[in-house]
Design an enzyme around this catalytic site. Structure first.
Site, PDB file in Angstrom:
ATOM      1  CG  LEU A 125      19.008  59.603  62.017  1.00 41.60           C
ATOM      2  CD1 LEU A 125      18.246  59.425  63.243  1.00 41.60           C
ATOM      3  CD2 LEU A 125      17.607  60.317  61.391  1.00 41.60           C
ATOM      4  CD1 TRP A 156      26.378  57.007  56.314  1.00 41.41           C
ATOM      5  CD2 TRP A 156      28.672  57.050  55.546  1.00 41.41           C
ATOM      6  NE1 TRP A 156      27.431  55.731  55.538  1.00 41.41           N
ATOM      7  CE2 TRP A 156      28.462  56.039  54.733  1.00 41.41           C
ATOM      8  CE3 TRP A 156      29.565  58.107  54.565  1.00 41.41           C
ATOM      9  CZ2 TRP A 156      28.942  55.066  54.198  1.00 41.41           C
ATOM     10  CZ3 TRP A 156      30.417  57.208  53.835  1.00 41.41           C
ATOM     11  CH2 TRP A 156      30.310  55.575  53.313  1.00 41.41           C
ATOM     12  N   GLY A 339      31.292  68.593  26.130  1.00 48.11           N
ATOM     13  CA  GLY A 339      32.672  67.915  25.472  1.00 48.11           C
ATOM     14  C   GLY A 339      33.440  67.124  26.079  1.00 48.11           C
ATOM     15  CD  GLU A 363      20.053  67.066  55.369  1.00 51.14           C
ATOM     16  OE1 GLU A 363      18.389  67.127  55.188  1.00 51.14           O
ATOM     17  OE2 GLU A 363      20.816  67.818  55.384  1.00 51.14           O
ATOM     18  N   GLY A 364      17.267  61.787  53.248  1.00 52.24           N
ATOM     19  CA  GLY A 364      16.322  60.475  52.995  1.00 52.24           C
ATOM     20  C   GLY A 364      17.121  60.604  51.307  1.00 52.24           C
TER      21      GLY A 364
HETATM   22  C1  LIG Z   1      28.315  62.727  52.431  1.00 54.80           C
HETATM   23  C2  LIG Z   1      27.506  62.418  53.546  1.00 54.80           C
HETATM   24  C3  LIG Z   1      27.260  62.842  54.482  1.00 54.80           C
HETATM   25  C4  LIG Z   1      26.055  62.449  55.344  1.00 54.80           C
HETATM   26  N1  LIG Z   1      25.814  63.641  56.778  1.00 54.80           N
HETATM   27  C5  LIG Z   1      24.611  62.493  57.353  1.00 54.80           C
HETATM   28  C6  LIG Z   1      24.538  63.402  58.218  1.00 54.80           C
HETATM   29  O1  LIG Z   1      25.740  64.986  58.696  1.00 54.80           O
HETATM   30  N2  LIG Z   1      24.029  62.884  59.453  1.00 54.80           N
HETATM   31  C7  LIG Z   1      23.640  61.661  59.432  1.00 54.80           C
HETATM   32  O2  LIG Z   1      22.947  61.255  59.970  1.00 54.80           O
HETATM   33  N3  LIG Z   1      23.863  61.332  58.773  1.00 54.80           N
HETATM   34  C8  LIG Z   1      24.719  61.726  56.764  1.00 54.80           C
HETATM   35  N4  LIG Z   1      24.582  61.234  55.984  1.00 54.80           N
HETATM   36  C9  LIG Z   1      23.562  59.506  55.889  1.00 54.80           C
HETATM   37  C10 LIG Z   1      22.710  59.565  54.885  1.00 54.80           C
HETATM   38  O3  LIG Z   1      22.292  60.124  55.454  1.00 54.80           O
HETATM   39  C11 LIG Z   1      22.369  57.999  54.792  1.00 54.80           C
HETATM   40  O4  LIG Z   1      23.338  57.575  53.758  1.00 54.80           O
HETATM   41  C12 LIG Z   1      21.202  57.536  53.630  1.00 54.80           C
HETATM   42  O5  LIG Z   1      20.101  58.238  55.068  1.00 54.80           O
HETATM   43  C13 LIG Z   1      20.790  56.653  53.496  1.00 54.80           C
HETATM   44  O6  LIG Z   1      21.123  55.544  54.717  1.00 54.80           O
HETATM   45  P1  LIG Z   1      22.119  53.954  54.455  1.00 54.80           P
HETATM   46  O7  LIG Z   1      24.181  54.960  53.409  1.00 54.80           O
HETATM   47  O8  LIG Z   1      22.409  53.463  55.412  1.00 54.80           O
HETATM   48  O9  LIG Z   1      21.383  53.538  52.542  1.00 54.80           O
HETATM   49  P2  LIG Z   1      20.361  52.816  53.164  1.00 54.80           P
HETATM   50  O10 LIG Z   1      19.746  52.652  54.097  1.00 54.80           O
HETATM   51  O11 LIG Z   1      21.006  51.426  53.838  1.00 54.80           O
HETATM   52  O12 LIG Z   1      19.429  52.336  51.264  1.00 54.80           O
HETATM   53  C14 LIG Z   1      20.066  51.743  50.476  1.00 54.80           C
HETATM   54  C15 LIG Z   1      19.492  51.562  49.783  1.00 54.80           C
HETATM   55  O13 LIG Z   1      18.229  50.802  49.802  1.00 54.80           O
HETATM   56  C16 LIG Z   1      17.188  52.341  49.692  1.00 54.80           C
HETATM   57  N5  LIG Z   1      16.467  51.683  50.512  1.00 54.80           N
HETATM   58  C17 LIG Z   1      16.306  52.029  51.945  1.00 54.80           C
HETATM   59  N6  LIG Z   1      14.847  51.500  52.608  1.00 54.80           N
HETATM   60  C18 LIG Z   1      14.467  51.037  52.187  1.00 54.80           C
HETATM   61  C19 LIG Z   1      12.837  50.599  51.524  1.00 54.80           C
HETATM   62  N7  LIG Z   1      11.536  51.046  52.579  1.00 54.80           N
HETATM   63  N8  LIG Z   1      12.751  50.945  50.172  1.00 54.80           N
HETATM   64  C20 LIG Z   1      12.805  50.994  48.925  1.00 54.80           C
HETATM   65  N9  LIG Z   1      14.106  51.370  48.894  1.00 54.80           N
HETATM   66  C21 LIG Z   1      14.735  51.275  50.289  1.00 54.80           C
HETATM   67  C22 LIG Z   1      18.000  53.268  49.831  1.00 54.80           C
HETATM   68  O14 LIG Z   1      16.771  54.235  49.002  1.00 54.80           O
HETATM   69  C23 LIG Z   1      19.116  52.470  49.106  1.00 54.80           C
HETATM   70  O15 LIG Z   1      18.943  52.648  47.575  1.00 54.80           O
HETATM   71  C24 LIG Z   1      25.272  61.543  55.040  1.00 54.80           C
HETATM   72  C25 LIG Z   1      25.505  60.505  53.995  1.00 54.80           C
HETATM   73  C26 LIG Z   1      26.619  60.545  52.986  1.00 54.80           C
HETATM   74  C27 LIG Z   1      26.671  60.344  51.677  1.00 54.80           C
END
Ligand SMILES: Cc1cc2nc3c(=O)[nH]c(=O)nc-3n(C[C@H](O)[C@H](O)[C@H](O)COP(=O)(O)OP(=O)(O)OC[C@H]3O[C@@H](n4cnc5c(N)ncnc54)[C@H](O)[C@@H]3O)c2cc1C
Length: 389
Positions: A125, A156, A339, A363-364
């Site tokens: 996704l 990711w 510790g 996952e959000g």
């Molecule tokens: C180890 C790992 C495994 C993963 N596995 C998968 C997988 O198997 N499949 C998959 O599809 N994805 C996967 N992910 C991705 C993961 O779901 C995303 O990293 C996550 O959804 C956040 O997206 P982003 O990293 O682009 O952060 P961003 O969306 O850029 O967010 C950055 C910050 O802004 C905040 N933010 C964003 N929008 C808003 C809003 N409207 N209001 C307030 N705050 C907001 C967020 O909470 C966060 O603090 C994985 C990530 C990691 C690190």
């Protein structure tokens, strides 16, 4: 209201704990140190029925209810979040959506292999420019004479380098926004499908994480899961179950923190008495117990609603938000109780902290869970910038 687990659920818990002690604990530290994805362990999880456990037996699953599935995620999560991630992805993000949205042919083709662990799947996704705003995908699916051509980048993606099938979410018509999204079951040996390992993670080091690129990957009509326009619903329904398993895994981390801290505090002496004799140490242990028990109750509530077939998106978000934040806090406290010894990997608590940290992101994120809960309470969607409301 019955707070006791049934005999069957007790047996599931014991089987998962026994598996974790026999198969996971002996290798967890080495896999973490080497940042090694343990494919053999993933196969073993399948052999004992822990992959796709809630999938119907007809398709190779165990037909377990969600309480049973949560207990497996908790026990495996206590031993190793990387192994629990295999369970969550394979079960909730890949097999679950195929069972719920797939054609009979898609179910027969993929589910038995996924449930047995012979084949792995991944959930594509997230993209480099699209994380929390999951409806805004750049990956494009273009209609061809025989099916679809898919191009784009995914970021990711757990299990992405080892999967034989990828759920790829793509936009079929940007003008339709989230109503144009579709989900495709893409065999990873397709021409134009390439993956690259992502290295250097803070935690979850024994979990495989990939960047995926799709360059005009051709798939037939039969590769679509559901219909054009179902993509967003497929993703959200998968995440609703995935979040539940992440939350359950975090109950396991909290439990592990309590147990390791109690054992250590009774054994280690300072000022001539066990650490456990100090009120401030007991306070840290009590904090962990509160967070563990509250997390467990929230997970059980979400699981019961799922088993009763009732709406549970908000309750699952509450469980995910609370349990993931609790796991981070418990791991931090557990290091404090240990510790200096808590700062190295002789004990599991430093790994608990590193592994727990991703659970408030994937996952959000915690912020997205708060917005889901707030939207349910107020009827106002605060996820969109103010100008778009
Ligand atoms: C180890 C790992 C495994 C993963 N596995 C998968 C997988 O198997 N499949 C998959 O599809 N994805 C996967 N992910 C991705 C993961 O779901 C995303 O990293 C996550 O959804 C956040 O997206 P982003 O990293 O682009 O952060 P961003 O969306 O850029 O967010 C950055 C910050 O802004 C905040 N933010 C964003 N929008 C808003 C809003 N409207 N209001 C307030 N705050 C907001 C967020 O909470 C966060 O603090 C994985 C990530 C990691 C690190």
């Amino acid at each position: 209201m019955d707070f006791q687990l049934s005999d069957e659920h007790q047996l599931i818990r014991e089987a998962a704990r026994e598996f974790a002690e026999r198969e996971i604990l002996p290798r967890v530290r080495d896999n973490d140190r080497a940042a090694r994805f343990d494919r053999e362990l993933a196969s073993k999880l399948g052999q004992v029925g822990f992959l796709g456990a809630p999938v119907a037996e007809d398709y190779g699953g165990r037909g377990l209810d969600y309480i049973g599935y949560g207990l497996i995620a908790e026990e495996i999560g206590r031993a190793d979040s990387s192994a629990r991630t295999v369970i969550s992805v394979q079960t909730s993000l890949v097999a679950g959506p195929i069972e719920k949205w797939g054609s009979e042919e898609q179910k027969r083709r993929w589910l038995p292999r996924l449930c047995s662990g012979e084949g792995l799947g991944c959930f594509g996704l997230t993209e480099p420019d699209t994380g929390s705003d999951a409806a805004n995908l750049r990956t494009r699916a273009t209609k061809t004479d025989s099916g679809w051509s898919i191009s784009g980048q995914k970021m990711w993606i757990s299990l992405g380098n080892h999967a034989e099938v990828a759920l790829i979410f793509a936009q079929t018509d940007p003008a339709q926004k989230h109503r144009g999204l579709a989900c495709f079951l893409v065999p990873t040996d397709s021409d134009g499908f390439a993956t690259q390992e992502i290295h250097g993670k803070l935690g979850l080091r024994a979990s495989d994480t990939a960047e995926i690129s799709l360059d005009q990957v051709e798939v037939g009509e039969e590769a679509m899961l559901g219909e054009v326009g179902d993509g967003f619903k497929v993703a959200m329904s998968a995440l609703e179950n995935g979040r539940y398993s992440v939350a359950a895994g975090c109950v396991g981390i909290c439990e592990g923190c309590v147990q390791s801290s109690v054992d250590y505090a009774k054994e280690r002496k300072q000022f001539g008495v066990p650490l456990a004799s100090f009120q401030l140490v007991q306070e840290m242990i009590t904090e962990m117990i509160l967070k563990r028990d509250a997390s467990r109750m929230l997970v059980l509530r979400a699981g019961l609603l799922k088993d009763e077939g009732k709406p549970n998106a908000t309750e699952t978000s509450i469980a995910k938000l609370y349990a993931t934040e609790a796991a981070v806090e418990c791991a931090n406290l557990a290091i404090q109780v240990h510790g200096g010894s808590g700062y190295v990997d002789d004990y599991p608590v430093e790994r608990y902290l590193r592994d727990a940290r991703v659970t408030t992101l994937y996952e959000g994120t915690s912020q997205i869970q708060k917005l889901i809960i707030g939207r349910d309470a107020t009827g106002i969607n605060a996820m969109l910038p103010l100008r778009e409301i």
